[in-house]
Design an enzyme around this catalytic site. Structure first.
Site, PDB file in Angstrom:
ATOM      1  N   ASN A 223       0.817  -1.212   0.000  1.00  0.00           N
ATOM      2  CA  ASN A 223       0.000   0.000   0.000  1.00  0.00           C
ATOM      3  C   ASN A 223       0.855   1.267   0.000  1.00  0.00           C
ATOM      4  O   ASN A 223       0.487   2.268  -0.617  1.00  0.00           O
ATOM      5  CB  ASN A 223      -0.963  -0.003   1.183  1.00  0.00           C
ATOM      6  CG  ASN A 223      -2.167  -0.882   0.927  1.00  0.00           C
ATOM      7  OD1 ASN A 223      -2.300  -1.467  -0.149  1.00  0.00           O
ATOM      8  ND2 ASN A 223      -3.048  -0.980   1.899  1.00  0.00           N
ATOM      9  N   PHE A 264      -1.321   2.765 -11.622  1.00  0.00           N
ATOM     10  CA  PHE A 264      -1.329   3.742 -10.530  1.00  0.00           C
ATOM     11  C   PHE A 264      -0.453   4.957 -10.842  1.00  0.00           C
ATOM     12  O   PHE A 264       0.056   5.607  -9.942  1.00  0.00           O
ATOM     13  CB  PHE A 264      -0.898   3.090  -9.212  1.00  0.00           C
ATOM     14  CG  PHE A 264      -2.025   2.396  -8.494  1.00  0.00           C
ATOM     15  CD1 PHE A 264      -2.581   2.938  -7.355  1.00  0.00           C
ATOM     16  CD2 PHE A 264      -2.555   1.216  -8.979  1.00  0.00           C
ATOM     17  CE1 PHE A 264      -3.625   2.311  -6.694  1.00  0.00           C
ATOM     18  CE2 PHE A 264      -3.598   0.580  -8.341  1.00  0.00           C
ATOM     19  CZ  PHE A 264      -4.147   1.132  -7.185  1.00  0.00           C
ATOM     20  N   CYS A 275      -7.788   2.702   3.284  1.00  0.00           N
ATOM     21  CA  CYS A 275      -6.559   1.949   3.559  1.00  0.00           C
ATOM     22  C   CYS A 275      -5.276   2.752   3.392  1.00  0.00           C
ATOM     23  O   CYS A 275      -4.434   2.759   4.290  1.00  0.00           O
ATOM     24  CB  CYS A 275      -6.498   0.711   2.659  1.00  0.00           C
ATOM     25  SG  CYS A 275      -7.747  -0.530   3.019  1.00  0.00           S
ATOM     26  N   LYS A 278      -4.315   5.393   6.173  1.00  0.00           N
ATOM     27  CA  LYS A 278      -4.086   4.699   7.441  1.00  0.00           C
ATOM     28  C   LYS A 278      -2.789   3.902   7.418  1.00  0.00           C
ATOM     29  O   LYS A 278      -1.997   3.930   8.387  1.00  0.00           O
ATOM     30  CB  LYS A 278      -5.276   3.773   7.719  1.00  0.00           C
ATOM     31  CG  LYS A 278      -5.125   2.868   8.919  1.00  0.00           C
ATOM     32  CD  LYS A 278      -6.395   2.064   9.160  1.00  0.00           C
ATOM     33  CE  LYS A 278      -6.612   0.991   8.119  1.00  0.00           C
ATOM     34  NZ  LYS A 278      -5.698  -0.159   8.304  1.00  0.00           N
TER      35      LYS A 278
END
Length: 289
Positions: A223, A264, A275, A278
């Site tokens: 992530n 991305f 997500c 965090k």
């Protein structure tokens, strides 16, 4: 396998339903009794394409049940997946309150279970596997193990199994994952969880078996990298605007490099959602610690 999912939020509900759909006996546990009543009637508390149909199908087939009875949910399970929330506090630390409470409940429930056979090998084979599926800082699964061990003498085994579900495509993501990551302390646990996931990787995508800490870190590393790519292309877009360059052309030229790729890397709004913010904050906090 007899599986208990702790929590009927996004991760727990999708995961439990998909496991039931491959023939497992799944019980989903939640303290919200109104939610449990709706789920047993086939009404999902979240919207996810295809989820309602899967829930109704597996409830009707008696492979999927929902309960608020902790003792029944924990004592009858071979594998327990903890899928509770771990929100960030004001310093970016993951709040593990719900996770630790679940660990205590599990320990108390299995501590009152009938004592297993004294045969050590047989007892090890039947020991419950407790899987942390919530996104947690490195070292949390070991902490959960200590918490449970301090409250029961029953044998159990720990595992970490981070999730990689995208809202709006969670069923497809679970049923055809890019990869499955499983952290364990022993080969037997890895083998049992590999068997559980085998129906979902028949197209050849990998199941990675590794140590607990590495599995926990995979989710944060993934992530954080995706958030970095979004932030990076936005910074380049700002620079292009200041220099008179066309970000679309720059992106085309840059992404043609196979080492970079194009996923991305679209300029636009910064990253958001439930997500990325965090997990980036949790990475920063882990580094400072």
């Amino acid at each position: 396998m007899r599986i208990t999912m702790v929590g009927t939020g996004y991760v727990g509900l999708v995961t439990g339903t998909c496991f039931a759909n491959t023939g497992n006996d799944v019980m989903c546990l939640d303290i919200d009794r109104q939610k449990i009543e709706k789920l047993n009637a086939g009404i999902s508390p979240i919207y996810e394409p295809g989820l309602d149909e899967l829930i109704r199908r597996n409830v009707k087939a008696q492979r999927l049940r929902f309960t608020s009875d902790k003792t029944a949910a924990y004592q009858g399970a071979e594998v327990i997946f903890i899928c509770v929330g771990t929100p960030s506090d004001d310093r970016g630390r993951a709040d593990l309150t719900a996770l630790l409470a679940s660990a205590q409940d599990i320990a108390d429930a299995i501590g009152h279970a009938p004592t297993q056979t004294p045969n050590a090998e047989h007892e090890d084979q039947r020991a419950k596997i407790i899987v942390v599926k919530s996104t947690v800082p490195v070292g949390t699964t070991a902490r959960i193990k200590s918490e449970i061990a301090s409250r029961t003498k029953q044998g159990f085994r720990m595992a970490s199994n981070p999730e990689f579900l995208k809202e709006g495509a969670a069923i497809a993501d679970f049923q055809k994952p890019d990869r499955v990551v499983i952290g364990v302390e022993d080969k037997g646990t890895g083998d049992r969880l590999r068997d559980l996931y085998e129906p979902f990787v028949r197209q050849g995508n990998p199941i990675f078996i590794m140590d607990l800490a590495s599995a926990e870190m995979v989710k944060y590393a993934s992530n954080a990298m995706l958030a970095t790519k979004i932030s990076f292309i936005n910074e380049i877009a700002n620079l292009c605007e200041a220099c008179g360059a066309d970000i679309d052309e720059v992106r085309r030229g840059m992404c043609a490099d196979h080492r970079i790729g194009n996923q991305f890397l679209y300029p636009g709004l910064g990253y958001g959602g439930s997500c990325f913010p965090k997990d980036v904050l949790a990475c920063i906090w882990m580094g400072r610690e």
